[in-house]
Design an enzyme around this catalytic site. Structure first.
Site, mmCIF file in Angstrom:
data_model
loop_
_atom_site.group_PDB
_atom_site.id
_atom_site.type_symbol
_atom_site.label_atom_id
_atom_site.label_comp_id
_atom_site.label_asym_id
_atom_site.label_seq_id
_atom_site.Cartn_x
_atom_site.Cartn_y
_atom_site.Cartn_z
ATOM 1 N N SER A 60 -1.733 -2.169 2.658
ATOM 2 C CA SER A 60 -2.297 -1.178 1.737
ATOM 3 C C SER A 60 -1.233 -0.607 0.806
ATOM 4 O O SER A 60 -0.049 -0.540 1.140
ATOM 5 C CB SER A 60 -2.934 -0.027 2.516
ATOM 6 O OG SER A 60 -4.000 -0.497 3.298
ATOM 7 N N GLN A 61 -1.698 -0.144 -0.339
ATOM 8 C CA GLN A 61 -0.835 0.530 -1.313
ATOM 9 C C GLN A 61 -0.284 1.819 -0.687
ATOM 10 O O GLN A 61 -1.053 2.586 -0.086
ATOM 11 C CB GLN A 61 -1.719 0.857 -2.524
ATOM 12 C CG GLN A 61 -1.003 1.519 -3.660
ATOM 13 C CD GLN A 61 -1.985 2.022 -4.712
ATOM 14 O OE1 GLN A 61 -3.181 1.751 -4.655
ATOM 15 N NE2 GLN A 61 -1.465 2.762 -5.663
#
Ligand code: SAH
Length: 209
Positions: A60-61
């Site tokens: 994930s970012q």
């Protein structure tokens, strides 16, 4: 790039985007994100972007990890369930902020990869399970917070029911690029919904992969 400067730039970007919880910023600064991605991508590990981790999935970012973590920390959780371990980065971040983390992954190779890296980092308050997150983890419920890292089209009711009173679920809901990050806070049998950011997660798929 793994220099302190790259990490500082990332933290500055998270601040600029509105992350304010210093505990979260501190843990993200110190967490070696480059160890969670393939070596060929490690020079991009401190960019604020999702990156491929194999099996068609992504890490994930950092902004999204920070936001979700910040939102659940508001209810002061001790025991947290994560659905969608992936490479284990979000689990590792949570492990520094709460007492116990339980995390479920439906893809066996990712489950094993996460297991290895968490062991290498000597993180011992995260328990991993290979299986279907739609079922939650009934033996360990209730949870003070549940963080879902893949997007279902509808809220899985089983997960809501595994929240403790006062507990909070955070989850991206929708399909494709049309997803809304939502939280549900339990008060008795009522759930209070709040909308957060627009996000793009991989889909939450049924069954173990
Ligand atoms: N938490 C990760 C993000 C992983 S991407 C991080 O820290 O970067 C989301 C993960 O959810 C993928 O690995 C995908 O395989 C997994 N997933 C999707 N549907 C699932 C389900 N029903 N049960 C468990 N894991 C699921």
């Amino acid at each position: 790039m793994t220099s302190p400067r790259a990490r500082e730039r990332l933290i500055q970007r998270l601040r600029d985007q509105g992350i304010t919880d210093e505990r979260v910023l501190d843990v993200i600064f110190n967490m070696p994100r480059h160890l969670f991605v393939d070596e060929a991508l490690s020079h991009r590990a401190y960019e604020d972007t999702a990156l491929p981790i194999g099996s068609g999935q992504t890490i994930s970012q950092p902004y999204v990890v920070a936001r979700m973590t910040e939102v659940i920390l508001q209810v002061d959780p001790k025991r947290v369930l994560e659905v969608g371990t992936g490479c284990g980065y979000q689990s590792a971040v949570l492990s520094q902020l709460v007492d116990e983390v339980y995390s479920i992954e439906r893809i066996d190779v990712l489950y094993r990869k996460a297991f290895r890296i968490l062991r290498e980092l000597k993180i011992d308050n995260v328990k991993l399970r290979y299986g279907d997150g739609y079922a939650g983890w009934p033996e360990k419920a209730p949870f003070d917070a549940i963080l879902v890292a893949a997007a279902p089209e509808d809220i899985p009711p089983t997960l809501l029911h595994q929240l403790s009173d006062g507990g909070r679920l955070i989850i991206p809901v929708g399909s494709g690029s049309d997803q809304q990050l939502q939280s549900f806070t339990r008060r008795g049998d009522e759930f209070y919904q709040e909308d957060h950011d627009r996000v793009v997660f991989v889909p939450m798929l049924p069954g173990a992969g």
